[in-house]
Design a protein around this motif. Structure first.
Motif, PDB file in Angstrom:
ATOM      1  N   GLY A   6      35.667  53.339  36.797  1.00  0.00           N
ATOM      2  CA  GLY A   6      36.384  52.736  35.346  1.00  0.00           C
ATOM      3  C   GLY A   6      37.344  51.937  36.019  1.00  0.00           C
ATOM      4  O   GLY A   6      38.577  50.738  35.244  1.00  0.00           O
ATOM      5  N   ASP A   7      38.615  51.838  37.107  1.00  0.00           N
ATOM      6  CA  ASP A   7      39.008  51.037  37.158  1.00  0.00           C
ATOM      7  C   ASP A   7      38.943  50.269  38.363  1.00  0.00           C
ATOM      8  O   ASP A   7      37.567  50.124  37.730  1.00  0.00           O
ATOM      9  CB  ASP A   7      39.522  51.852  38.206  1.00  0.00           C
ATOM     10  CG  ASP A   7      40.986  53.502  37.866  1.00  0.00           C
ATOM     11  OD1 ASP A   7      41.069  53.724  37.428  1.00  0.00           O
ATOM     12  OD2 ASP A   7      41.643  54.020  39.106  1.00  0.00           O
ATOM     13  N   GLN A   8      39.849  48.818  37.621  1.00  0.00           N
ATOM     14  CA  GLN A   8      39.388  47.629  38.188  1.00  0.00           C
ATOM     15  C   GLN A   8      39.822  47.204  39.468  1.00  0.00           C
ATOM     16  O   GLN A   8      41.374  47.757  40.096  1.00  0.00           O
ATOM     17  CB  GLN A   8      40.215  45.948  37.168  1.00  0.00           C
ATOM     18  CG  GLN A   8      39.371  46.668  36.178  1.00  0.00           C
ATOM     19  CD  GLN A   8      39.590  45.161  34.589  1.00  0.00           C
ATOM     20  OE1 GLN A   8      40.740  45.006  34.752  1.00  0.00           O
ATOM     21  NE2 GLN A   8      38.890  45.226  33.801  1.00  0.00           N
ATOM     22  N   LEU A   9      39.481  47.273  40.392  1.00  0.00           N
ATOM     23  CA  LEU A   9      39.573  46.212  41.700  1.00  0.00           C
ATOM     24  C   LEU A   9      39.886  45.196  42.061  1.00  0.00           C
ATOM     25  O   LEU A   9      39.193  44.363  40.585  1.00  0.00           O
ATOM     26  CB  LEU A   9      38.206  46.689  42.778  1.00  0.00           C
ATOM     27  CG  LEU A   9      38.744  45.829  44.169  1.00  0.00           C
ATOM     28  CD1 LEU A   9      39.819  46.474  44.981  1.00  0.00           C
ATOM     29  CD2 LEU A   9      37.406  46.220  45.437  1.00  0.00           C
ATOM     30  N   ILE A  10      41.155  44.502  42.156  1.00  0.00           N
ATOM     31  CA  ILE A  10      41.268  43.157  41.690  1.00  0.00           C
ATOM     32  C   ILE A  10      41.631  42.903  43.821  1.00  0.00           C
ATOM     33  O   ILE A  10      42.969  43.518  44.047  1.00  0.00           O
ATOM     34  CB  ILE A  10      42.609  42.287  41.364  1.00  0.00           C
ATOM     35  CG1 ILE A  10      42.919  43.878  40.405  1.00  0.00           C
ATOM     36  CG2 ILE A  10      42.926  41.227  41.209  1.00  0.00           C
ATOM     37  CD1 ILE A  10      41.809  42.872  38.646  1.00  0.00           C
ATOM     38  N   VAL A  11      40.526  41.804  44.200  1.00  0.00           N
ATOM     39  CA  VAL A  11      41.243  41.259  44.929  1.00  0.00           C
ATOM     40  C   VAL A  11      40.929  39.618  45.212  1.00  0.00           C
ATOM     41  O   VAL A  11      41.059  38.608  44.846  1.00  0.00           O
ATOM     42  CB  VAL A  11      39.220  40.835  45.765  1.00  0.00           C
ATOM     43  CG1 VAL A  11      40.520  40.657  47.435  1.00  0.00           C
ATOM     44  CG2 VAL A  11      38.651  42.594  45.776  1.00  0.00           C
ATOM     45  N   GLY A  12      42.782  39.642  45.765  1.00  0.00           N
ATOM     46  CA  GLY A  12      43.223  38.482  45.755  1.00  0.00           C
ATOM     47  C   GLY A  12      43.835  38.321  44.855  1.00  0.00           C
ATOM     48  O   GLY A  12      44.642  39.031  44.445  1.00  0.00           O
ATOM     49  N   GLY A  17      36.745  43.092  39.861  1.00  0.00           N
ATOM     50  CA  GLY A  17      35.529  43.878  39.342  1.00  0.00           C
ATOM     51  C   GLY A  17      35.798  45.312  38.890  1.00  0.00           C
ATOM     52  O   GLY A  17      36.976  45.807  39.114  1.00  0.00           O
ATOM     53  N   VAL A  18      34.693  46.267  38.411  1.00  0.00           N
ATOM     54  CA  VAL A  18      35.191  47.337  38.209  1.00  0.00           C
ATOM     55  C   VAL A  18      34.575  48.230  39.045  1.00  0.00           C
ATOM     56  O   VAL A  18      33.254  48.126  39.294  1.00  0.00           O
ATOM     57  CB  VAL A  18      34.167  47.069  36.753  1.00  0.00           C
ATOM     58  CG1 VAL A  18      33.746  49.037  35.915  1.00  0.00           C
ATOM     59  CG2 VAL A  18      34.922  46.328  35.707  1.00  0.00           C
ATOM     60  N   VAL A  19      35.720  49.728  39.021  1.00  0.00           N
ATOM     61  CA  VAL A  19      34.949  51.002  40.177  1.00  0.00           C
ATOM     62  C   VAL A  19      33.921  51.487  39.569  1.00  0.00           C
ATOM     63  O   VAL A  19      34.178  52.033  38.342  1.00  0.00           O
ATOM     64  CB  VAL A  19      36.304  51.752  39.869  1.00  0.00           C
ATOM     65  CG1 VAL A  19      35.822  52.560  41.634  1.00  0.00           C
ATOM     66  CG2 VAL A  19      37.085  50.340  41.305  1.00  0.00           C
ATOM     67  N   VAL A  53      43.877  48.452  39.005  1.00  0.00           N
ATOM     68  CA  VAL A  53      44.907  48.605  38.246  1.00  0.00           C
ATOM     69  C   VAL A  53      43.829  49.939  37.382  1.00  0.00           C
ATOM     70  O   VAL A  53      42.455  49.800  37.197  1.00  0.00           O
ATOM     71  CB  VAL A  53      44.449  47.335  37.544  1.00  0.00           C
ATOM     72  CG1 VAL A  53      45.083  47.139  36.103  1.00  0.00           C
ATOM     73  CG2 VAL A  53      44.862  46.411  38.020  1.00  0.00           C
ATOM     74  N   PRO A  54      44.176  51.154  36.778  1.00  0.00           N
ATOM     75  CA  PRO A  54      43.797  51.996  35.923  1.00  0.00           C
ATOM     76  C   PRO A  54      42.849  51.724  34.618  1.00  0.00           C
ATOM     77  O   PRO A  54      43.678  50.679  34.456  1.00  0.00           O
ATOM     78  CB  PRO A  54      45.544  53.235  35.629  1.00  0.00           C
ATOM     79  CG  PRO A  54      46.430  52.952  37.102  1.00  0.00           C
ATOM     80  CD  PRO A  54      45.805  50.774  36.978  1.00  0.00           C
ATOM     81  N   GLY A  66      52.143  47.690  45.219  1.00  0.00           N
ATOM     82  CA  GLY A  66      50.307  47.509  46.374  1.00  0.00           C
ATOM     83  C   GLY A  66      49.394  48.646  45.273  1.00  0.00           C
ATOM     84  O   GLY A  66      48.837  49.449  45.394  1.00  0.00           O
ATOM     85  N   GLY A  67      49.303  49.086  44.022  1.00  0.00           N
ATOM     86  CA  GLY A  67      48.376  49.617  43.768  1.00  0.00           C
ATOM     87  C   GLY A  67      48.566  50.943  43.735  1.00  0.00           C
ATOM     88  O   GLY A  67      47.225  51.667  43.987  1.00  0.00           O
ATOM     89  N   ALA A  68      49.187  51.512  44.352  1.00  0.00           N
ATOM     90  CA  ALA A  68      48.532  53.371  45.166  1.00  0.00           C
ATOM     91  C   ALA A  68      48.889  54.156  43.911  1.00  0.00           C
ATOM     92  O   ALA A  68      49.656  52.860  43.068  1.00  0.00           O
ATOM     93  CB  ALA A  68      49.539  53.581  46.846  1.00  0.00           C
ATOM     94  N   ARG A  69      48.489  54.529  44.004  1.00  0.00           N
ATOM     95  CA  ARG A  69      48.123  55.665  42.747  1.00  0.00           C
ATOM     96  C   ARG A  69      48.893  56.826  43.177  1.00  0.00           C
ATOM     97  O   ARG A  69      48.846  57.187  44.009  1.00  0.00           O
ATOM     98  CB  ARG A  69      46.677  56.620  42.658  1.00  0.00           C
ATOM     99  CG  ARG A  69      46.648  55.195  41.597  1.00  0.00           C
ATOM    100  CD  ARG A  69      45.706  56.464  40.976  1.00  0.00           C
ATOM    101  NE  ARG A  69      45.098  55.426  39.005  1.00  0.00           N
ATOM    102  CZ  ARG A  69      44.236  55.954  38.604  1.00  0.00           C
ATOM    103  NH1 ARG A  69      42.839  56.600  38.345  1.00  0.00           N
ATOM    104  NH2 ARG A  69      43.453  55.222  37.197  1.00  0.00           N
TER     105      ARG A  69
END
Length: 69
Positions: A6-12, A17-19, A53-54, A66-69
Motif C-alpha cells: 500500500g505504500d508508494q515508491l517514488i523513483v527520481g 508506483g504502489v507497493v 511514502v507510507p 530519505g524514506g527510511a521507516r
C-alpha cells in the motif's frame, strides 16, 4: 528502506508506483510494484534516488533524509 503493501515508491522525481508485494518479512527490498503510469508490475530494487511514502500520506510529505521507516 522499509515498505509495506500500500505504500508508494517514488523513483527520481516522476515515477510513482504502489507497493503490492513485500516478499521479505522485515519490509526490506526488493518490492513488487505496480507503476501508476502504464500499470506495469515489476520487482524493484530501489536505488539511492528512491523514496517510500507510507500509505495514506501525500507524496509531498517525503522526508528529507530519505524514506527510511
Amino acid at each position: 528502506m522499509r515498505a509495506r503493501v500500500g505504500d508508494q515508491l517514488i523513483v527520481g522525481t516522476d515515477r510513482i508506483g504502489v507497493v503490492i508485494g513485500v516478499p521479505a518479512s522485515d519490509g526490506s527490498p526488493p518490492y513488487i510494484v505496480k507503476w501508476l503510469e502504464g500499470g506495469h508490475i515489476a520487482m524493484v530494487q530501489p536505488d539511492q534516488y528512491s523514496r517510500i511514502v507510507p500509505a495514506g500520506q501525500p507524496i509531498g510529505a517525503l522526508p528529507e533524509a530519505g524514506g527510511a521507516r
